[in-house]
Structure formats: structure tokens, C-alpha cells
Design a protein around this motif. Structure first.
Motif, PDB file in Angstrom:
ATOM      1  N   ASN A  77      35.652  43.529  39.543  1.00 30.29           N
ATOM      2  CA  ASN A  77      36.319  44.740  40.033  1.00 30.29           C
ATOM      3  C   ASN A  77      36.010  45.927  39.122  1.00 30.29           C
ATOM      4  N   GLY A 133      40.178  44.884  51.542  1.00 36.55           N
ATOM      5  CA  GLY A 133      39.345  45.255  50.408  1.00 36.55           C
ATOM      6  C   GLY A 133      38.379  46.352  50.800  1.00 36.55           C
ATOM      7  N   TYR A 191      34.619  43.520  47.532  1.00 34.77           N
ATOM      8  CA  TYR A 191      35.686  43.028  46.662  1.00 34.77           C
ATOM      9  C   TYR A 191      36.939  42.806  47.502  1.00 34.77           C
ATOM     10  N   TYR A 250      42.653  45.616  36.241  1.00 37.20           N
ATOM     11  CA  TYR A 250      41.732  45.247  37.311  1.00 37.20           C
ATOM     12  C   TYR A 250      42.093  43.936  38.015  1.00 37.20           C
ATOM     13  N   VAL A 270      44.821  45.491  42.410  1.00 36.86           N
ATOM     14  CA  VAL A 270      43.966  46.587  42.891  1.00 36.86           C
ATOM     15  C   VAL A 270      44.205  46.908  44.365  1.00 36.86           C
ATOM     16  N   PRO A 321      41.017  42.349  47.143  1.00 42.36           N
ATOM     17  CA  PRO A 321      42.206  42.370  46.284  1.00 42.36           C
ATOM     18  C   PRO A 321      42.882  41.010  46.237  1.00 42.36           C
TER      19      PRO A 321
END
Length: 475
Positions: free
Chosen positions: A87, A353, A377, A408, A411, A379
Motif C-alpha cells: 500500500n 479498493g 490494492y 498503511y 486505508v 483495503p
């Protein structure tokens, strides 16, 4: 004949080596499973997304391949950089090694003129947002949010023994976003936008198959109807600005019209049409509405079993003069309430994400990520992972006390240069809602074990019907 045979025998190994090299370099050295041609692993990805276990998609592959793995989703080669380190890398290298990327479904729903890219144009839109969405601006919205919500509760909740939370929360959060961002208060205009809005939002993360009857097809058609309505609002607002009955600083739409008209005077810039602005505004409405609506619904769902927030909100209400609306200082006192909201955001991330695209070849974790590859990514991966949050299935707002979670790992609003510009707006609206609901009611779930589906975002399958129990003395 001999010459032809000689040429063939010489060229064949070279062609074979070239094709093999091309095949393997296209796949990159990143370990992973790329699934079937075109389909890739999209079926498993969406299956886990719909079931609310999309963190499992990453966790299962991480066990097999490590913290960096490749896959294929939505017809795109895609790398996952797992964990807080991944992240941090993505967030800190925004516009350096990576840049924002959207699936083709987004490009179709938030359609631009002259085939302009939504991704490329989004940076221009973000430049217009700070005057309206940063903390200093949001302070001025608190009283309006409080007033609008009190009226909403009076119209739709007061006098009812039971309510279905999802549609009522959706009605309020959407109307507030349209009023504050577009300056639209007319009920007829709101209805024209609200009716197709859910289908447009649903098409954003649908499989992009544009045939009648599919979610994506319905989303494309709905977005066209919404853009037509917003185009009419833009045309009227431009007239109002010209004759002085509207102010450029009164809301985002007025500000956007003035700034875009200035930019269009520079012939070196690509012309931004009213249709482009309507698409931008549709994207902002979808982004703001989904996050807040989903979070508020699950706060209502969780607070039934964790009513501790009531004490904090009651103390704030008792300290205020009768009839006084909420203000920024009141929200700053809601520390435990915000911890509760953050724990809901951790357990039920309101988005799937985000995606990035590699601007150039780069190395991460010992592997080369080729230029053009997509990165994703989730979360969910860190936020519902026992490595970063012990007993992740347990609701525990104390995780956010003191220094809070490790950097991180939490998020829900992204991070770095692409941190959600509306996070302060979302925080304010969520806390205003919590205050008004908690100081008016207790409630009981009518379906205690109601399941949650992802369709396309998390929601209780029956809309969260509850029994309202008004306090004997309202704040």
C-alpha cells in the motif's frame, strides 16, 4: 527446394525462440495464476467480491506465491503488492511509477466527449475540489447537514414503529450530496436523478458486457439519463451566473462552470464540454454517496449490539442550548463515535479498493512490474487480516485509540496523492447522522442474523428493517 528448406530450417528455431520469449515476457516473471484466456481469474474474483470475502482472493494467492503475485482480471494482467508495504509503495509512487487507472466499465458509465480518458481528466476535476471538500470548507456545511437530517427524520422516521434503514439512508445521503455539490433542492429534479442513480452506480464495477438485461447495460443507460438531467441543470446555472442570481462560490457546480469556462478560453487546452462536466459530477456523486451510505447503514447495524456511543453523544447534546444546530467543535468532541465509525469502515470497507497502471517498468520485491500492467490494492486485505488486526472478526473500536493502527493497514480512503478528497466531508456527514439517530432512538433489528451481500457494494440483504424505540425525552 534445398534453398527453401535451408531457410526454413534456419528461421524456424529463431521464430520459435522469439514466440516463446514474447509469451514469457508478456507473462512477466511475477509468480501467479493467469487463468483462462480473456477471462483470467475474473470469475473467482467476482465470486468472492459478491460473497463479501474478497480479501480471500488475495490471501489464498499470497500463500501460494508470496507478497507479490500476478493474475488476470477483467482482461488485464494485474499485480497485487500485498500488505502495508505494498500500500505504501503504491500511494507514495503516485504519478511517479504508477498512475490511477479505471476499468472499461467506469469509462463507459462516466463517459467523456471525443474519447477523452476518464483517468486523464480526473486530475483536472480534483484540482477543483479543495475549496469545497477540505476541512475549512466542510466546517460551513455542518449546520446544513444537521438541519437537513432533522427534516429528513421528521418526514420519514418520526411516528413510525418500524423502518427499513437502507432506502431511507440512501434517500438522505443522495439528496444531501446533490444539494451541497450541485445546489439542487427541487424535489422533481432530485427524483429525476435518484431513480436511475442506483443502476448507474451498480454498473461501475459490473462485468463490461453491454447487452440488454445485464447490470452493465442498465448502468450505461441510467448514466445517460442522469447526464441529460445534469446537462439541463448546468445550462440553467450558467444563465443564473450570467444574470447574477447565482454565486460562483456557493457550490461545486457553480465553481466548476466558472473555472471550466476560463480554461476553455485557452485554445491550447482541450475543450471541456458541459457533457464532460456532467460526467465528472456523476462520478463525484457515485464516489461520495457509496462510501457514506454504506458506512452509515453498517453503523446502524453494529450499534444495536454496541450502544456505548450513546453516552458520548448524549453529553454533547446536553451541553448545547436547545435548538442549536451542530457545529465543527461538536464534531471534534465525538472521538469515541469516530472510533466506532472507523471500526465499521475496517470491517466493512465501502469500496473494492482501487486500481493503478505502471507508467514504466519498475522493480518491487525482487520482481519486475512491466509498463502497462495494472495494479490493484484491496483495503480488505490488511483491514480484515489477523496479521495486522488481531481477531479481525471482532468489533473493537479501541483499536483506534491512541496512535491507532499501524501505518498503511487502515486505508478505507486510500492514501498519498490519491487520498480521497472527500474524506472530511464523509467524516462530518457520518458523525452528524450518528448524533441525530443516537440521541433520538434505540432500535432493534427485526432480522437478527440478516445476511450481507455485495451487490455491487455491501448491503444487508433485506435492507436492515428495524424497530424504532424513541427516547422518552429527545435531545
Amino acid at each position: 527446394m534445398d534453398t527453401l528448406l535451408l531457410i526454413s530450417s534456419t528461421l524456424l528455431p529463431i521464430i520459435t525462440i522469439f514466440m516463446l520469449h514474447h509469451f514469457f515476457t508478456q507473462k512477466s516473471s511475477i509468480p501467479g495464476n493467469y487463468g483462462w484466456p480473456l477471462i483470467g481469474e475474473s470469475i473467482d474474483y467476482f465470486k468472492k467480491l459478491r460473497s463479501g470475502t474478497n480479501e480471500q482472493f488475495a490471501m489464498q494467492r499470497r500463500k501460494l506465491f508470496g507478497d507479490v503475485f500476478g493474475t488476470s482480471i477483467l482482461g488485464e494482467k494485474m499485480a497485487f503488492l500485498c500488505g502495508p508495504e505494498g500500500n505504501k509503495f503504491l500511494f507514495s509512487n503516485e504519478n511517479k511509477l504508477v498512475e490511477v487507472w479505471w476499468p472499461s466499465s467506469v469509462e463507459s458509465i462516466i463517459k467523456k466527449s471525443n474519447n477523452k480518458s476518464v483517468t486523464a481528466e480526473s486530475a483536472k476535476v480534483r484540482q477543483l475540489l479543495p475549496p469545497f471538500l477540505r476541512a475549512h470548507a466542510v466546517k460551513n456545511y455542518i449546520a446544513d447537514m444537521d438541519s437537513e437530517l432533522k427534516q429528513h427524520l421528521e418526514d420519514y422516521w418520526t411516528g413510525r414503529d418500524q423502518v427499513e434503514v437502507c432506502p431511507f439512508v440512501a434517500k438522505y445521503t443522495f439528496a444531501l450530496a446533490v444539494k451541497l455539490l450541485l445546489g439542487v433542492r427541487d424535489a422533481t429534479e432530485l427524483e429525476k436523478l435518484a431513480v436511475p442513480f442506483v443502476e448507474a452506480a451498480g454498473g461501475i464495477i459490473a462485468v463490461p458486457i453491454n447487452i440488454p438485461g445485464t447490470r452493465f447495460n442498465r448502468g450505461v443507460k441510467a448514466s445517460k439519463r442522469i447526464r441529460e438531467v445534469i446537462n439541463g441543470i448546468i445550462a440553467q446555472r450558467r444563465k443564473d451566473l450570467a444574470d447574477g442570481t447565482a454565486d460562483p462560490s456557493q457550490n461545486l457546480l457553480s465553481h466548476m462552470i466558472v473555472e471550466v469556462d476560463k480554461r476553455n478560453q485557452d485554445t491550447s487546452n482541450a475543450l471541456t464540454t458541459d457533457g464532460d462536466m456532467s460526467s465528472d459530477l456523476l462520478g463525484l456523486l457515485i464516489g461520495g454517496y457509496d462510501t457514506i451510505n454504506t458506512t452509515v447503514v453498517f453503523i446502524m447495524m453494529m450499534l444495536v449490539d454496541y450502544p456505548d456511543v450513546y453516552q458520548e453523544q448524549t453529553e454533547i447534546a446536553k451541553a448545547k442550548p436547545s435548538g442549536e444546530l451542530l457545529n465543527w467543535d461538536d464534531l471534534r468532541k465525538m472521538k469515541y463515535s469516530w472510533n466506532v465509525a472507523c471500526e465499521v469502515l475496517r470491517m466493512r470497507p465501502p469500496t473494492v479498493g482501487a486500481f493503478r497502471v505502471a507508467k514504466t517498468d519498475f522493480t518491487y520485491g525482487g520482481f519486475t512490474i512491466p509498463k502497462g500492467w495494472k495494479l490493484h490494492y484491496l483495503p480488505h486485505y490488511t483491514q480484515r487480516n489477523h496479521e495486522f488486526f488481531p481477531h479481525p472478526e471482532k468489533f473493537d473500536p479501541s483499536r483506534f485509540e491512541g496512535a491507532g493502527p499501524a501505518p498503511y493497514t487502515f486505508v478505507p480512503f486510500g492514501g498519498g496523492a490519491r487520498m480521497c478528497p472527500g474524506n472530511e466531508y464523509a467524516r462530518a456527514e457520518i458523525l452528524v447522522f450518528m448524533y441525530n439517530i443516537v440521541t433520538r432512538y434505540n432500535w432493534e433489528r427485526l432480522i437478527p442474523d440478516e445476511k450481507v451481500v455485495i451487490d455491487p457494494l455491501p448491503r444487508p440483504v433485506h435492507g436492515l428493517p428495524i424497530k424504532l424505540i424513541p427516547h422518552k425525552t429527545e435531545a
